[in-house]
Scaffold this motif. Structure first.
Motif, PDB file in Angstrom:
ATOM      1  N   MET A   1       0.798  -1.197   0.000  1.00 56.89           N
ATOM      2  CA  MET A   1       0.000   0.000   0.000  1.00 56.89           C
ATOM      3  C   MET A   1       0.846   1.270   0.000  1.00 56.89           C
ATOM      4  SD  MET A   1      -3.031  -0.654   2.670  1.00 56.89           S
ATOM      5  CE  MET A   1      -3.129   1.106   2.853  1.00 56.89           C
ATOM      6  N   THR A   2       2.064   1.151   0.434  1.00 56.48           N
ATOM      7  CA  THR A   2       2.853   2.350   0.528  1.00 56.48           C
ATOM      8  C   THR A   2       3.353   2.816  -0.814  1.00 56.48           C
ATOM      9  OG1 THR A   2       4.826   1.090   0.837  1.00 56.48           O
ATOM     10  CG2 THR A   2       3.641   1.742   2.809  1.00 56.48           C
ATOM     11  N   SER A   3       3.588   4.146  -0.908  1.00 53.99           N
ATOM     12  CA  SER A   3       4.213   4.664  -2.116  1.00 53.99           C
ATOM     13  C   SER A   3       5.574   4.047  -2.298  1.00 53.99           C
ATOM     14  CB  SER A   3       4.330   6.183  -2.022  1.00 53.99           C
ATOM     15  OG  SER A   3       5.041   6.694  -3.100  1.00 53.99           O
ATOM     16  N   THR A   4       6.335   3.984  -1.239  1.00 55.80           N
ATOM     17  CA  THR A   4       7.539   3.171  -1.223  1.00 55.80           C
ATOM     18  C   THR A   4       7.210   1.975  -0.357  1.00 55.80           C
ATOM     19  OG1 THR A   4       8.978   5.076  -1.404  1.00 55.80           O
ATOM     20  CG2 THR A   4       9.943   3.062  -0.576  1.00 55.80           C
ATOM     21  N   SER A   5       7.058   0.821  -0.984  1.00 53.43           N
ATOM     22  CA  SER A   5       6.614  -0.322  -0.244  1.00 53.43           C
ATOM     23  C   SER A   5       7.672  -0.768   0.739  1.00 53.43           C
ATOM     24  CB  SER A   5       6.286  -1.448  -1.195  1.00 53.43           C
ATOM     25  OG  SER A   5       5.820  -2.557  -0.503  1.00 53.43           O
ATOM     26  N   LEU A   6       7.307  -1.727   1.624  1.00 52.30           N
ATOM     27  CA  LEU A   6       8.199  -2.125   2.696  1.00 52.30           C
ATOM     28  C   LEU A   6       9.515  -2.680   2.184  1.00 52.30           C
ATOM     29  CD1 LEU A   6       5.803  -3.802   5.225  1.00 52.30           C
ATOM     30  CD2 LEU A   6       6.533  -1.448   5.057  1.00 52.30           C
ATOM     31  N   SER A   7       9.506  -3.365   1.038  1.00 50.29           N
ATOM     32  CA  SER A   7      10.763  -3.903   0.518  1.00 50.29           C
ATOM     33  C   SER A   7      11.320  -3.092  -0.620  1.00 50.29           C
ATOM     34  CB  SER A   7      10.568  -5.339   0.053  1.00 50.29           C
ATOM     35  OG  SER A   7       9.628  -5.386  -0.980  1.00 50.29           O
ATOM     36  N   LEU A  50       5.816  -8.197  -2.869  1.00 47.41           N
ATOM     37  CA  LEU A  50       4.868  -8.919  -2.015  1.00 47.41           C
ATOM     38  C   LEU A  50       5.587  -9.631  -0.866  1.00 47.41           C
ATOM     39  CD1 LEU A  50       2.531 -10.461  -4.742  1.00 47.41           C
ATOM     40  CD2 LEU A  50       1.925  -8.689  -3.087  1.00 47.41           C
ATOM     41  N   GLY A  51       6.915  -9.655  -0.913  1.00 47.02           N
ATOM     42  CA  GLY A  51       7.688 -10.338   0.116  1.00 47.02           C
ATOM     43  C   GLY A  51       7.325  -9.948   1.537  1.00 47.02           C
ATOM     44  N   PRO A  52       7.298  -8.639   1.869  1.00 42.05           N
ATOM     45  CA  PRO A  52       6.932  -8.261   3.240  1.00 42.05           C
ATOM     46  C   PRO A  52       5.529  -8.698   3.623  1.00 42.05           C
ATOM     47  CG  PRO A  52       8.050  -6.458   2.141  1.00 42.05           C
ATOM     48  CD  PRO A  52       7.765  -7.486   1.085  1.00 42.05           C
ATOM     49  N   VAL A  53       4.612  -8.752   2.653  1.00 47.13           N
ATOM     50  CA  VAL A  53       3.260  -9.236   2.927  1.00 47.13           C
ATOM     51  C   VAL A  53       3.322 -10.707   3.335  1.00 47.13           C
ATOM     52  CG1 VAL A  53       0.983  -9.681   1.919  1.00 47.13           C
ATOM     53  CG2 VAL A  53       2.239  -7.593   1.325  1.00 47.13           C
ATOM     54  N   TRP A  54       4.103 -11.485   2.594  1.00 44.70           N
ATOM     55  CA  TRP A  54       4.251 -12.902   2.915  1.00 44.70           C
ATOM     56  C   TRP A  54       4.911 -13.098   4.269  1.00 44.70           C
ATOM     57  CZ3 TRP A  54       6.715 -13.876  -2.536  1.00 44.70           C
ATOM     58  CH2 TRP A  54       5.702 -13.752  -3.514  1.00 44.70           C
ATOM     59  N   ALA A 259      14.021 -10.207  16.502  1.00 44.76           N
ATOM     60  CA  ALA A 259      14.167  -9.452  15.257  1.00 44.76           C
ATOM     61  C   ALA A 259      14.158  -7.950  15.531  1.00 44.76           C
ATOM     62  CB  ALA A 259      13.044  -9.823  14.286  1.00 44.76           C
ATOM     63  N   ALA A 260      13.287  -7.516  16.441  1.00 42.06           N
ATOM     64  CA  ALA A 260      13.220  -6.094  16.772  1.00 42.06           C
ATOM     65  C   ALA A 260      14.493  -5.629  17.470  1.00 42.06           C
ATOM     66  CB  ALA A 260      12.004  -5.826  17.662  1.00 42.06           C
ATOM     67  N   ILE A 261      15.026  -6.464  18.347  1.00 43.00           N
ATOM     68  CA  ILE A 261      16.263  -6.097  19.054  1.00 43.00           C
ATOM     69  C   ILE A 261      17.424  -5.971  18.073  1.00 43.00           C
ATOM     70  CG2 ILE A 261      17.986  -6.941  20.693  1.00 43.00           C
ATOM     71  CD1 ILE A 261      15.617  -8.138  22.299  1.00 43.00           C
ATOM     72  N   VAL A 262      17.499  -6.896  17.125  1.00 42.42           N
ATOM     73  CA  VAL A 262      18.537  -6.808  16.085  1.00 42.42           C
ATOM     74  C   VAL A 262      18.394  -5.505  15.307  1.00 42.42           C
ATOM     75  CG1 VAL A 262      19.345  -7.800  13.912  1.00 42.42           C
ATOM     76  CG2 VAL A 262      18.872  -9.290  15.860  1.00 42.42           C
ATOM     77  N   ALA A 286      15.836  -4.443   9.301  1.00 47.33           N
ATOM     78  CA  ALA A 286      14.594  -4.751  10.008  1.00 47.33           C
ATOM     79  C   ALA A 286      13.764  -5.782   9.258  1.00 47.33           C
ATOM     80  CB  ALA A 286      13.792  -3.472  10.216  1.00 47.33           C
ATOM     81  N   VAL A 287      13.559  -5.535   7.959  1.00 49.55           N
ATOM     82  CA  VAL A 287      12.765  -6.476   7.163  1.00 49.55           C
ATOM     83  C   VAL A 287      13.493  -7.808   7.040  1.00 49.55           C
ATOM     84  CG1 VAL A 287      11.760  -6.922   4.894  1.00 49.55           C
ATOM     85  CG2 VAL A 287      11.639  -4.632   5.871  1.00 49.55           C
ATOM     86  N   GLY A 288      14.810  -7.760   6.846  1.00 50.85           N
ATOM     87  CA  GLY A 288      15.584  -8.988   6.714  1.00 50.85           C
ATOM     88  C   GLY A 288      15.563  -9.828   7.979  1.00 50.85           C
ATOM     89  N   ALA A 289      15.690  -9.185   9.135  1.00 50.43           N
ATOM     90  CA  ALA A 289      15.684  -9.921  10.401  1.00 50.43           C
ATOM     91  C   ALA A 289      14.347 -10.619  10.627  1.00 50.43           C
ATOM     92  CB  ALA A 289      15.987  -8.968  11.556  1.00 50.43           C
ATOM     93  N   LEU A 290      13.251  -9.918  10.353  1.00 45.68           N
ATOM     94  CA  LEU A 290      11.939 -10.531  10.536  1.00 45.68           C
ATOM     95  C   LEU A 290      11.704 -11.646   9.522  1.00 45.68           C
ATOM     96  CD1 LEU A 290       9.277 -10.664  11.977  1.00 45.68           C
ATOM     97  CD2 LEU A 290       8.422  -8.809  10.538  1.00 45.68           C
TER      98      LEU A 290
END
Length: 330
Positions: A1-7, A50-54, A259-262, A286-290
């Motif tokens: 949904m973002t203009s710049t998506s999460l990935s 779609l990676g972050p969605v998955w 993941a958040a601590i990393v 952040a995205v990679g750790a999660l």
């Protein structure tokens, strides 16, 4: 949904030509080929994003004691439709931020994009009709997408706080609850467990507003970073990541807490120097750790990520002669 998506800040197009928004010779020669048109429509949905969605959906499913099934396909249809609609409403901004050219350069017409969006959303809604109360999640995802992207006037993407809320709810709460309930969990429990994911999504979204700040200013887009500045933006990012770690630990979700601590390490660097490079690295980590935390329990995520990455890389090289996506951003 973002203009710049999460990935989107993880994967960035690298083009040698300074005329990157003009039609490339290689694409002109094949522009009329039916196969090229079908491929254009497929990659207009931005499958690599779609990676972050998955990841978030998968996190919900594994926490409920299972793994994603066919429902994820229809969730992906809904999100892909939102991505296309976002591109239709964001062409000037994408040009300013040096992103995308399927719609701006006329490779895909607005009419074709609208028809594809309607088809994807229709498929998602039809599937949701078999899902009982879960159908509300599909409906809310589309509504939030329309509110964020806008219809006849600028949407929430140009309103700093509403943009943050829309992304956190859609990519965090709704996506997580969709995975959690598809695996047998309840909506109420899913909402509680989704809170740290919503905060994490919000933090990554804020990082993308730092990355896109210059282009957003050129197009008078009022994102969080544009309105409140980088310092405030980075403080919010740090606060959201810290909250995600604490709430995940309270919920007993130690994978998410870890993941958040990393992610806090690059966030602290961002606090010291709130520049584009540090914002990009913070979001990538952040995205990679999660993603790794989820893939450790749902290994199919690695297969999906590798397949979409490889297919997208091949398409953009063959169609436009560019290297996209590239790990690490541009």
């Amino acid at each position: 949904m973002t203009s710049t998506s999460l990935s989107e800040i993880i994967f960035a197009a690298r083009e040698d030509s300074a005329e990157k928004h003009k039609i490339h010779p290689r694409s002109t020669r094949s522009a009329q080929a039916p196969l090229a048109f079908v491929a254009d429509l497929l990659f207009l949905t931005r499958p690599v994003l779609l990676g972050p969605v998955w990841v978030v959906y998968g996190a919900g499913a594994v926490l409920a004691g299972s793994s994603p099934g066919i429902d994820l396909l229809f969730v992906s249809f809904v999100v892909a439709g939102v991505y296309i609609h976002n591109q239709l409403t964001d062409i000037p901004n994408d040009r300013a931020n040096r992103k995308l050219f399927l719609l701006p350069d006329g490779h895909v017409s607005h009419r074709a994009a609208l028809i594809l969006t309607a088809m994807l959303w229709s498929a998602g809604i039809l599937w949701s009709a078999t899902q009982g109360i879960r159908s509300v999640l599909f409906f809310l995802a589309i509504v939030l997408g329309l509110l964020y992207n806008g219809l006849w006037q600028p949407g929430w993407k140009s309103r700093p706080l509403l943009g943050l809320v829309a992304n956190s709810l859609a990519h965090g709460v709704i996506t997580f609850v969709a995975g959690f309930t598809a695996a047998g969990g309840t909506i109420a429990e899913g909402v509680v467990r989704s809170i740290p994911y919503a905060f994490a999504v919000g933090a990554v979204y804020l990082a993308t507003t730092i990355v896109d700040e210059n282009g957003d200013r050129l197009t008078t887009k009022r994102t969080f970073c544009v309105v409140y500045g980088r310092v405030a933006c980075t403080r919010w990012i740090a606060g959201l990541v810290c909250a995600a770690a604490v709430i995940a630990a309270v919920n007993g979700d130690m994978w998410m807490a870890a993941a958040a601590i990393v992610s806090l390490v690059p966030v602290f660097l961002l606090l010291r120097a709130p520049d584009v490079g540090n914002a990009q690295r913070a979001a990538v980590i952040a995205v990679g750790a999660l993603a790794l935390a989820v893939a450790a329990r749902w290994t199919s995520l690695l297969v999906l990520a590798a397949a979409t990455f490889t297919a997208t890389r091949y398409y953009y090289r063959l169609r436009f002669g560019v290297v996209y996506p590239t790990l690490g951003g541009g």
